[in-house]
Design a protein around this motif. Structure first.
Motif, short mmCIF file in Angstrom:
data_model
loop_
_atom_site.label_atom_id
_atom_site.label_comp_id
_atom_site.label_asym_id
_atom_site.label_seq_id
_atom_site.Cartn_x
_atom_site.Cartn_y
_atom_site.Cartn_z
N ILE A 172 23.26 -0.40 31.08
CA ILE A 172 24.08 -0.30 32.29
C ILE A 172 23.23 -0.46 33.54
O ILE A 172 23.45 -1.37 34.34
CB ILE A 172 24.83 1.04 32.34
N LYS A 173 22.26 0.44 33.73
CA LYS A 173 21.42 0.34 34.92
C LYS A 173 20.20 1.23 34.80
O LYS A 173 20.15 2.15 33.99
CB LYS A 173 22.19 0.72 36.19
N LEU A 174 19.24 0.93 35.66
CA LEU A 174 18.03 1.71 35.79
C LEU A 174 18.05 2.42 37.14
O LEU A 174 18.40 1.81 38.15
CB LEU A 174 16.79 0.80 35.71
N GLU A 175 17.67 3.68 37.13
CA GLU A 175 17.59 4.47 38.36
C GLU A 175 16.20 5.08 38.43
O GLU A 175 15.85 5.93 37.61
CB GLU A 175 18.66 5.56 38.30
N VAL A 176 15.39 4.62 39.39
CA VAL A 176 14.05 5.18 39.58
C VAL A 176 14.18 6.39 40.49
O VAL A 176 14.72 6.30 41.59
CB VAL A 176 13.08 4.14 40.19
N LEU A 177 13.69 7.54 40.02
CA LEU A 177 13.84 8.80 40.74
C LEU A 177 12.61 9.16 41.56
O LEU A 177 12.73 9.70 42.65
CB LEU A 177 14.15 9.93 39.76
N GLU A 178 11.44 8.90 41.00
CA GLU A 178 10.19 9.30 41.66
C GLU A 178 9.05 8.48 41.10
O GLU A 178 8.99 8.20 39.90
CB GLU A 178 9.95 10.79 41.38
N THR A 179 8.13 8.10 41.99
CA THR A 179 6.99 7.30 41.57
C THR A 179 5.72 7.87 42.20
O THR A 179 5.70 8.21 43.38
CB THR A 179 7.16 5.84 42.04
N THR A 180 4.68 7.99 41.37
CA THR A 180 3.34 8.29 41.87
C THR A 180 2.47 7.10 41.49
O THR A 180 2.98 6.11 40.96
CB THR A 180 2.76 9.59 41.26
N VAL A 181 1.19 7.20 41.70
CA VAL A 181 0.31 6.08 41.37
C VAL A 181 0.41 5.72 39.89
O VAL A 181 0.48 4.55 39.53
CB VAL A 181 -1.16 6.39 41.74
#
Length: 121
Positions: free
Chosen positions: A74-83
């Motif tokens: 269905i879809k991708l949801e990026v919530l948080e990113t660090t290095v």
């Protein structure tokens, strides 16, 4: 066609580039997004190639491809990113029922190349 990873770019301008260049991304998030698109396309070769050799599930490649083909992404949801981590939700239907993979993924950069390691603690 919009890219599967939800970047608002076309697949050709986004994840296809990484699928063709062996996963040479600039960031862990780009690699994670390209791996999501590889799951949508059931591209087991790319998933293995971008999985770090220390945790690569080579014996499971066919099962991963089979499962990836059996669900409707269905879809991708990026919530948080660090290095080197990416927390995300990947939504899909399996056997007609909605489901979600919630993961905080860990990545490592070796020889100027990002690899998926596994779940971050």
């Amino acid at each position: 066609m919009d890219c599967y990873c939800g970047s608002q770019k076309s697949y050709k301008e986004c994840c296809e580039i990484f699928h063709k260049n062996g996963g040479k991304t600039e960031t862990a998030e780009q690699l994670m997004r390209s791996r999501y698109s590889a799951f949508v396309l059931a591209n087991g070769d790319y998933l293995m190639q971008t999985h770090h050799k220390s945790t690569r599930p080579t014996k499971d490649k066919k099962n991963i491809e089979k499962w990836a083909k059996s669900v409707q992404w269905i879809k991708l949801e990026v919530l948080e990113t660090t290095v080197n981590t990416v927390k995300f939700n990947a939504f899909f239907f399996e056997n007609g029922k909605p489901d979600v993979i919630h993961e905080n993924s860990k990545f490592v950069k070796e020889n100027n190349h990002w690899y998926y390691l596994g779940f971050a603690k």
